[in-house]
Design a protein around this motif. Structure first.
Motif, PDB file in Angstrom:
ATOM      1  N   THR A 222     -22.299  -4.151  16.152  1.00 33.78           N
ATOM      2  CA  THR A 222     -23.234  -5.187  15.752  1.00 33.78           C
ATOM      3  C   THR A 222     -24.270  -4.529  14.860  1.00 33.78           C
ATOM      4  OG1 THR A 222     -22.882  -6.363  17.842  1.00 33.78           O
ATOM      5  CG2 THR A 222     -24.840  -6.940  16.574  1.00 33.78           C
ATOM      6  N   CYS A 223     -24.537  -5.099  13.707  1.00 35.87           N
ATOM      7  CA  CYS A 223     -25.245  -4.385  12.640  1.00 35.87           C
ATOM      8  C   CYS A 223     -26.584  -5.036  12.299  1.00 35.87           C
ATOM      9  CB  CYS A 223     -24.385  -4.356  11.384  1.00 35.87           C
ATOM     10  SG  CYS A 223     -22.665  -3.871  11.664  1.00 35.87           S
ATOM     11  N   ILE A 224     -27.528  -4.195  11.927  1.00 36.53           N
ATOM     12  CA  ILE A 224     -28.771  -4.647  11.298  1.00 36.53           C
ATOM     13  C   ILE A 224     -28.857  -3.916   9.965  1.00 36.53           C
ATOM     14  CG2 ILE A 224     -31.270  -4.791  11.434  1.00 36.53           C
ATOM     15  CD1 ILE A 224     -31.047  -4.895  14.453  1.00 36.53           C
ATOM     16  N   VAL A 225     -28.734  -4.668   8.891  1.00 33.00           N
ATOM     17  CA  VAL A 225     -28.654  -4.093   7.543  1.00 33.00           C
ATOM     18  C   VAL A 225     -29.765  -4.704   6.687  1.00 33.00           C
ATOM     19  CG1 VAL A 225     -27.182  -3.642   5.549  1.00 33.00           C
ATOM     20  CG2 VAL A 225     -26.153  -3.890   7.823  1.00 33.00           C
ATOM     21  N   PRO A 226     -30.943  -4.068   6.638  1.00 32.83           N
ATOM     22  CA  PRO A 226     -32.009  -4.606   5.785  1.00 32.83           C
ATOM     23  C   PRO A 226     -31.594  -4.700   4.326  1.00 32.83           C
ATOM     24  CG  PRO A 226     -32.878  -2.952   7.302  1.00 32.83           C
ATOM     25  CD  PRO A 226     -31.394  -2.900   7.404  1.00 32.83           C
ATOM     26  N   SER A 227     -30.797  -3.723   3.845  1.00 28.40           N
ATOM     27  CA  SER A 227     -30.303  -3.750   2.473  1.00 28.40           C
ATOM     28  C   SER A 227     -29.015  -2.950   2.396  1.00 28.40           C
ATOM     29  CB  SER A 227     -31.328  -3.157   1.506  1.00 28.40           C
ATOM     30  OG  SER A 227     -30.761  -2.979   0.218  1.00 28.40           O
ATOM     31  N   ALA A 228     -27.978  -3.554   1.791  1.00 27.83           N
ATOM     32  CA  ALA A 228     -26.705  -2.849   1.625  1.00 27.83           C
ATOM     33  C   ALA A 228     -26.802  -1.732   0.597  1.00 27.83           C
ATOM     34  CB  ALA A 228     -25.614  -3.836   1.214  1.00 27.83           C
ATOM     35  N   MET A 229     -27.908  -1.678  -0.143  1.00 26.21           N
ATOM     36  CA  MET A 229     -28.084  -0.651  -1.163  1.00 26.21           C
ATOM     37  C   MET A 229     -28.795   0.591  -0.621  1.00 26.21           C
ATOM     38  SD  MET A 229     -26.542  -2.200  -3.530  1.00 26.21           S
ATOM     39  CE  MET A 229     -26.862  -1.160  -4.960  1.00 26.21           C
ATOM     40  N   ARG A 230     -29.207   0.553   0.660  1.00 26.51           N
ATOM     41  CA  ARG A 230     -29.845   1.717   1.284  1.00 26.51           C
ATOM     42  C   ARG A 230     -28.964   2.220   2.416  1.00 26.51           C
ATOM     43  NH1 ARG A 230     -34.646  -1.626   2.033  1.00 26.51           N
ATOM     44  NH2 ARG A 230     -34.496  -1.089   4.239  1.00 26.51           N
TER      45      ARG A 230
ATOM     46  N   ASP B  21     -30.139   3.239   5.484  1.00 28.17           N
ATOM     47  CA  ASP B  21     -30.862   3.251   6.750  1.00 28.17           C
ATOM     48  C   ASP B  21     -30.437   2.130   7.694  1.00 28.17           C
ATOM     49  OD1 ASP B  21     -31.902   1.201   5.231  1.00 28.17           O
ATOM     50  OD2 ASP B  21     -34.001   1.681   5.614  1.00 28.17           O
ATOM     51  N   HIS B  22     -29.291   1.488   7.419  1.00 28.49           N
ATOM     52  CA  HIS B  22     -28.835   0.438   8.317  1.00 28.49           C
ATOM     53  C   HIS B  22     -28.392   1.037   9.657  1.00 28.49           C
ATOM     54  CE1 HIS B  22     -24.864   1.314   6.249  1.00 28.49           C
ATOM     55  NE2 HIS B  22     -25.684   1.397   5.207  1.00 28.49           N
ATOM     56  N   VAL B  23     -28.524   0.242  10.733  1.00 31.53           N
ATOM     57  CA  VAL B  23     -28.187   0.719  12.077  1.00 31.53           C
ATOM     58  C   VAL B  23     -27.075  -0.141  12.662  1.00 31.53           C
ATOM     59  CG1 VAL B  23     -30.456   1.724  12.512  1.00 31.53           C
ATOM     60  CG2 VAL B  23     -30.038  -0.664  13.142  1.00 31.53           C
ATOM     61  N   HIS B  24     -26.274   0.484  13.551  1.00 31.82           N
ATOM     62  CA  HIS B  24     -25.062  -0.165  14.059  1.00 31.82           C
ATOM     63  C   HIS B  24     -24.928   0.143  15.550  1.00 31.82           C
ATOM     64  CE1 HIS B  24     -23.948  -0.948   9.887  1.00 31.82           C
ATOM     65  NE2 HIS B  24     -24.473   0.244   9.661  1.00 31.82           N
ATOM     66  N   PHE B  25     -24.950  -0.911  16.356  1.00 32.26           N
ATOM     67  CA  PHE B  25     -24.890  -0.790  17.804  1.00 32.26           C
ATOM     68  C   PHE B  25     -23.437  -0.908  18.263  1.00 32.26           C
ATOM     69  CE2 PHE B  25     -28.973  -3.067  16.868  1.00 32.26           C
ATOM     70  CZ  PHE B  25     -29.780  -1.934  16.970  1.00 32.26           C
ATOM     71  N   VAL B  26     -22.961   0.094  18.963  1.00 33.88           N
ATOM     72  CA  VAL B  26     -21.570   0.154  19.409  1.00 33.88           C
ATOM     73  C   VAL B  26     -21.481  -0.266  20.871  1.00 33.88           C
ATOM     74  CG1 VAL B  26     -19.569   1.651  19.759  1.00 33.88           C
ATOM     75  CG2 VAL B  26     -21.050   2.000  17.777  1.00 33.88           C
ATOM     76  N   ASP B  27     -20.476  -1.063  21.186  1.00 30.86           N
ATOM     77  CA  ASP B  27     -20.204  -1.458  22.568  1.00 30.86           C
ATOM     78  C   ASP B  27     -18.709  -1.685  22.694  1.00 30.86           C
ATOM     79  OD1 ASP B  27     -20.615  -2.113  25.205  1.00 30.86           O
ATOM     80  OD2 ASP B  27     -21.940  -3.817  24.799  1.00 30.86           O
ATOM     81  N   GLY B  28     -18.226  -1.755  23.917  1.00 32.96           N
ATOM     82  CA  GLY B  28     -16.843  -2.127  24.137  1.00 32.96           C
ATOM     83  C   GLY B  28     -16.633  -3.588  23.774  1.00 32.96           C
ATOM     84  N   ALA B  29     -15.432  -3.917  23.317  1.00 33.38           N
ATOM     85  CA  ALA B  29     -15.179  -5.250  22.770  1.00 33.38           C
ATOM     86  C   ALA B  29     -14.887  -6.301  23.835  1.00 33.38           C
ATOM     87  CB  ALA B  29     -14.013  -5.190  21.783  1.00 33.38           C
ATOM     88  N   SER B  30     -14.757  -5.905  25.098  1.00 33.49           N
ATOM     89  CA  SER B  30     -14.473  -6.917  26.125  1.00 33.49           C
ATOM     90  C   SER B  30     -15.403  -6.765  27.329  1.00 33.49           C
ATOM     91  CB  SER B  30     -13.012  -6.834  26.584  1.00 33.49           C
ATOM     92  OG  SER B  30     -12.763  -5.615  27.271  1.00 33.49           O
ATOM     93  N   GLY B  31     -16.632  -6.462  27.071  1.00 29.09           N
ATOM     94  CA  GLY B  31     -17.596  -6.403  28.172  1.00 29.09           C
ATOM     95  C   GLY B  31     -18.427  -5.150  28.198  1.00 29.09           C
ATOM     96  N   GLY B  32     -17.830  -4.022  27.775  1.00 28.61           N
ATOM     97  CA  GLY B  32     -18.568  -2.798  27.570  1.00 28.61           C
ATOM     98  C   GLY B  32     -19.626  -2.476  28.607  1.00 28.61           C
ATOM     99  N   TYR B  33     -20.859  -2.304  28.140  1.00 30.28           N
ATOM    100  CA  TYR B  33     -21.942  -1.891  29.007  1.00 30.28           C
ATOM    101  C   TYR B  33     -22.255  -2.914  30.096  1.00 30.28           C
ATOM    102  CZ  TYR B  33     -22.949   1.842  25.661  1.00 30.28           C
ATOM    103  OH  TYR B  33     -22.865   2.944  24.859  1.00 30.28           O
TER     104      TYR B  33
END
Length: 389
Positions: A348-356, A358-370
Motif C-alpha cells: 500500500t503506497c503513499i506517493v506524494p510525487s512520482a517524480m521524487r 521519497d515515496h513510502v510503501h507499506f508491506v503486509d501479507g495479502a490474506s490477513g498478514g499482521y
C-alpha cells in the motif's frame, strides 16, 4: 513549534536494521508529546469477507491524512495493517485530533466501517511505568521509517480498545486530504514458498537484553533468504490493468468529485502508466524501471513496533526454524508471538510525487498478514486478549 517538532527530524538515521535490535538504539520521546493510535473495529471479520485491501488502505489513510495535514513535515508513525499509530509534538495535537475526527466520520460514511481513534499524552503512559522510545531507520537514501519500543504504544492501543481517550468523529462532511494514497499494484506471489507474517512481543517479565538477542537470532535466520526475505522483488511489484484496487482508490481519493468522474480519471491515468511501464524507457523525466526499483527499496517489510514485526518471503525450512525458535522462547516466558502464512504479499503506497524518490510503501501479507498474526497471538495468549486485534 521549531524545537519540539525538530526532535524527530534531527534523530540520526540508522542504516542497518539489525542494529535496531539493541535497546540503546532508541531515544525517549520528549516530554509533552502526544501519542495517537487507530484501528478498525472487527477487522478480522472484514478480512474473512475478502476486504483486506480495504482494511490496509484505511489503515494507511491515517498516515496519508496526517502527512498532508502537516504538509509533509516528518513525524514518527507505524503502519499496522488494520490501523496506524503515531506521535506528534504538543503544538500539533490539535491538528492530529481534528484530522482523526474527520477521518473517523468519513470512513464510516464512505465504507460503513468503524475506525477507532485515541489520543493521550506521553506522561500518561509513563505514569504506568512504560515509555515510548523511537528510532529512525533509513530503508534507502530517500525514505525512512520510525521504529518504536518501550511498551507504550501497545498500552495506548489497549486503552483505545477499552474506549479510553477516544476521539469522537466530527460532524463535518468534507473528505480528508488523502493525496498520494494509492493501491494500483497487483499482489506479489511468494518466490520461496510462502509469505510469512510474524508478530513478536516481549512479555512484561522479559529482560530487554533477552528480547534483543531473540530479535537478532530471528534476523539471522531470515538472512538466509534472498535479500533477507524481502517480499517485493528488486524489479518492483506487477502492474495489472485495470488495477485491482482502482475503485477503492477512487473512493479514497475523490474528495468532492463524483465517484464515476474520479474512477474514469484513474482508468485513463492507469492506462498511460501501463504504456510507460511496458515501454520501460524514460519518458519526459520519468524512468519506470527506476521507479519500480525504488518501490522495492523503500518498502517496510520489517519493523520494530513494541516488538518485532516482519512479512517475509520465506521457505518452509526457514519457517520451521523460526517457529522452533519462537516456541522455545514462548515456553520460557520471554515472548508472545503470532504467525500467519499466505501465498502473496501486498503493498500500500503513499506517493506524494512520482517524480521524487521519497515515496513510502507499506508491506503486509495479502490474506490477513499482521491482523491474522495478531489474532494468532491472542489465541496463544488468552490472558492478553484485546491487546493486538
Amino acid at each position: 513549534m521549531a524545537e519540539q517538532a525538530e526532535f524527530y527530524e534531527q534523530l540520526p538515521k540508522q542504516r542497518t536494521f539489525a542494529d535496531l535490535a539493541r535497546p540503546d538504539a532508541f531515544v525517549p520521546l520528549p516530554a509533552g508529546w502526544i501519542i495517537c493510535c487507530t484501528d478498525i473495529v472487527s477487522s478480522t471479520d472484514l478480512i474473512a469477507a475478502g476486504r483486506y485491501k480495504t482494511v490496509n488502505m484505511i489503515g494507511a489513510s491515517v498516515i496519508a491524512a496526517m502527512m498532508n495535514a502537516l504538509e509533509n513535515a516528518p513525524f514518527p508513525y507505524s503502519f499496522g495493517g488494520d490501523g496506524a499509530s503515531f506521535a506528534v509534538p504538543p503544538e500539533w495535537a490539535g491538528v492530529a485530533r481534528d484530522t482523526l475526527a474527520d477521518l473517523r466520520a468519513w470512513v464510516l460514511r464512505e465504507f460503513d466501517i468503524s475506525l477507532r481513534a485515541a489520543q493521550m499524552p506521553i506522561e500518561r503512559i509513563r505514569s504506568e511505568g512504560l515509555d515510548v522510545t523511537v528510532a529512525r531507520y533509513a530503508v534507502s537514501a530517500d525514505a525512512d521509517y520510525a521504529m518504536f519500543s518501550g511498551g507504550g504504544l501497545s498500552w495506548a492501543e489497549r486503552q483505545m480498545k477499552s474506549g479510553a481517550y477516544a476521539i469522537s468523529p466530527t460532524e463535518k462532511t468534507a473528505a480528508p486530504d488523502l493525496t498520494g494514497l494509492s493501491c494500483r499494484w497487483d499482489n506479489t506471489p511468494a518466490r520461496n514458498g510462502l509469505i510469512l507474517s510474524v508478530v513478536v512481543q516481549p512479555t512484561s517479565q522479559s529482560d530487554p537484553r533477552l528480547f534483543s538477542g531473540l530479535a537478532a537470532r530471528l534476523l539471522e535466520l531470515t538472512a538466509q533468504l534472498e535479500r533477507g526475505g524481502h517480499p517485493v522483488p528488486q524489479s518492483g511489484p506487477r502492474l495489472r490493468y485495470p488495477p485491482p484496487g482502482l475503485m477503492l482508490e477512487a473512493r479514497l481519493s475523490r474528495g468532492r468529485l463524483p465517484l464515476a468522474f474520479r474512477a474514469l480519471w484513474l482508468i485513463v491515468g492507469s492506462a498511460i502508466a501501463r504504456l510507460l511501464f511496458a515501454r520501460g524507457r524514460p519518458t519526459g523525466g520519468f524512468d519506470p524501471s527506476h521507479y519500480l526499483s525504488v518501490i522495492s527499496a523503500n518498502s517496510d517489510f520489517r519493523k520494530f513496533d513494541d516488538g518485532l514485526k516482519m512479512t517475509v518471503d520465506c521457505s518452509p525450512a526457514v519457517r520451521d526454524q523460526v517457529v522452533a525458535l519462537l516456541e522455545r522462547a514462548e515456553a520460557a516466558g520471554e515472548i508472545r508471538f503470532g504467525l500467519h502464512e499466505q501465498d502473496a504479499a501486498m503493498v500500500t503506497c503513499i506517493v506524494p510525487s512520482a517524480m521524487r524518490d521519497d515515496h513510502v510503501h507499506f508491506v503486509d501479507g495479502a490474506s490477513g498478514g499482521y491482523t491474522r498474526a495478531a489474532a494468532d497471538l491472542q489465541r496463544r495468549s488468552p490472558r492478553q486478549i484485546g491487546e493486538l486485534a
